[in-house]
Design a protein around this motif. Sequence first.
Motif, PDB file in Angstrom:
ATOM      1  N   ALA A 165    -140.379  22.676 -15.930  1.00 24.24           N
ATOM      2  CA  ALA A 165    -140.486  23.131 -14.531  1.00 24.24           C
ATOM      3  C   ALA A 165    -139.248  23.951 -14.152  1.00 24.24           C
ATOM      4  O   ALA A 165    -139.361  24.971 -13.444  1.00 24.24           O
ATOM      5  CB  ALA A 165    -140.631  21.931 -13.599  1.00 24.24           C
ATOM      6  N   ALA A 166    -138.071  23.553 -14.654  1.00 30.68           N
ATOM      7  CA  ALA A 166    -136.842  24.292 -14.332  1.00 30.68           C
ATOM      8  C   ALA A 166    -136.854  25.675 -14.989  1.00 30.68           C
ATOM      9  O   ALA A 166    -136.481  26.678 -14.358  1.00 30.68           O
ATOM     10  CB  ALA A 166    -135.619  23.498 -14.793  1.00 30.68           C
ATOM     11  N   VAL A 167    -137.329  25.741 -16.232  1.00 32.86           N
ATOM     12  CA  VAL A 167    -137.409  27.040 -16.913  1.00 32.86           C
ATOM     13  C   VAL A 167    -138.421  27.935 -16.177  1.00 32.86           C
ATOM     14  O   VAL A 167    -138.206  29.140 -16.003  1.00 32.86           O
ATOM     15  CB  VAL A 167    -137.797  26.863 -18.407  1.00 32.86           C
ATOM     16  N   ASP A 168    -139.494  27.324 -15.731  1.00 35.69           N
ATOM     17  CA  ASP A 168    -140.500  28.095 -14.984  1.00 35.69           C
ATOM     18  C   ASP A 168    -139.914  28.658 -13.689  1.00 35.69           C
ATOM     19  O   ASP A 168    -140.171  29.796 -13.309  1.00 35.69           O
ATOM     20  CB  ASP A 168    -141.701  27.183 -14.675  1.00 35.69           C
ATOM     21  N   GLU A 169    -139.097  27.850 -13.009  1.00 39.46           N
ATOM     22  CA  GLU A 169    -138.433  28.303 -11.788  1.00 39.46           C
ATOM     23  C   GLU A 169    -137.494  29.482 -12.096  1.00 39.46           C
ATOM     24  O   GLU A 169    -137.440  30.469 -11.359  1.00 39.46           O
ATOM     25  CB  GLU A 169    -137.651  27.129 -11.162  1.00 39.46           C
ATOM     26  N   ILE A 170    -136.778  29.369 -13.201  1.00 36.07           N
ATOM     27  CA  ILE A 170    -135.861  30.446 -13.615  1.00 36.07           C
ATOM     28  C   ILE A 170    -136.655  31.732 -13.851  1.00 36.07           C
ATOM     29  O   ILE A 170    -136.290  32.818 -13.373  1.00 36.07           O
ATOM     30  CB  ILE A 170    -135.074  30.020 -14.883  1.00 36.07           C
ATOM     31  N   LEU A 171    -137.764  31.584 -14.560  1.00 39.17           N
ATOM     32  CA  LEU A 171    -138.628  32.748 -14.847  1.00 39.17           C
ATOM     33  C   LEU A 171    -139.111  33.394 -13.545  1.00 39.17           C
ATOM     34  O   LEU A 171    -139.064  34.619 -13.378  1.00 39.17           O
ATOM     35  CB  LEU A 171    -139.827  32.235 -15.643  1.00 39.17           C
ATOM     36  N   HIS A 172    -139.520  32.546 -12.635  1.00 43.85           N
ATOM     37  CA  HIS A 172    -140.025  32.989 -11.337  1.00 43.85           C
ATOM     38  C   HIS A 172    -138.945  33.783 -10.594  1.00 43.85           C
ATOM     39  O   HIS A 172    -139.199  34.876 -10.087  1.00 43.85           O
ATOM     40  CB  HIS A 172    -140.433  31.738 -10.556  1.00 43.85           C
ATOM     41  N   GLN A 173    -137.712  33.249 -10.569  1.00 45.08           N
ATOM     42  CA  GLN A 173    -136.616  33.945  -9.863  1.00 45.08           C
ATOM     43  C   GLN A 173    -136.321  35.292 -10.532  1.00 45.08           C
ATOM     44  O   GLN A 173    -136.106  36.296  -9.843  1.00 45.08           O
ATOM     45  CB  GLN A 173    -135.348  33.081  -9.868  1.00 45.08           C
TER      46      GLN A 173
END
Length: 350
Positions: free
Chosen positions: A217-225
């Motif tokens: 979920a954290a990597v996904d958030e990073i990708l999103h940003q």
Amino acid sequence: MKTLEQVKDELKNYSGRKIKIMEVCGTHTSSIFKNGIRSLLSPCIQLISGPGCPVCVTASAYVDKLVEYALSENTCILTFGDMMKVKGNQYSLTEAKAMGANVKILYSPLSAVKMAMEDKNTTYIFAAVGFETTTPIYALMLDEIISNNIKNLKFMTSIKTILPALSYICENEENIDAFLCPGHVSVITGCSIYKDLAEKYHKPFVVSGFEGEHILAAVDEILHQIQKEQYSMKNMYTSTVTESGNQKAAALTDKYFESTDAYWRGIGIIKNSGLKLRKNYQEYDAGSTINDYTEKTPQGCKCREVILGRINPVDCPLFKTVCTPLNAVGPCMVSTEGACGIWYKNRVTV
Ligand code: SF4
């Protein structure tokens, strides 16, 4: 809200620009292996370790001083097991012990207080190594030492604070695109400490828990940003990490310790990146000030590159060929939180 399957799908099929995410602490590195996270990511997303192993960044001159004390009469070095095999410029504490030095491994820091009370003829020197996470425990030890009027237990400190190191990496290592912030340190410091860095360097700083789903979920958030080009600190470990951290622990640390410049093995001196005992408590300091940080980097050792996130351990030519946990060449292979040791234990083939 996305389901875990949707997150996995997005991360596996990401085909944008290559991004390099630094997981700052060793516990995340271990969890990334345990959960097979790399196999769930697109080849365009690289995870790389950082400087969050306190033993790996401890100066060899510091180990030299511990060895010198350990070989002195009526002196005993108390340390956690991780420090035993870390080489100084000549010897490790394990080697010093084999030469007759008095070194004891501690399982609980407060047991040091008991030892000092029971044997007043020995000067006990505690190797206080760590980050913000362990410092409140050292402060608690000092409470005990002072209230019991113990005079034969002193600290050799090598305590680091993570934020200046992250700032150093942002300033000097341009190819790190985002940070998975250290979960345990953030419990103490709070997540708000990363906000300024995210703003200044336009990079995502995401605080993550240690379960596989947390990291995804954290990597996904990073990708999103990165895709939105909107960078900020995001706390995704809200069950444990708050904005301002553990105020009680911070106050305890502040009672005994103050900020100081600190030497990081493989990096050098970083301003205000360490903690030392305050002036009022100097009688409990065993001589932690070191003026000469000359390091003998073992030939071929790439610990500096590993600590700065320039390479993965497998890219070091000594990894698994010459350097193994039984014959550790650099500190990153010794510590349980060191990237090389973690990669080795997870049987990464070269
Ligand atoms: Fe240093 Fe060994 Fe890691 Fe190479 S494999 S960087 S020698 S600790």
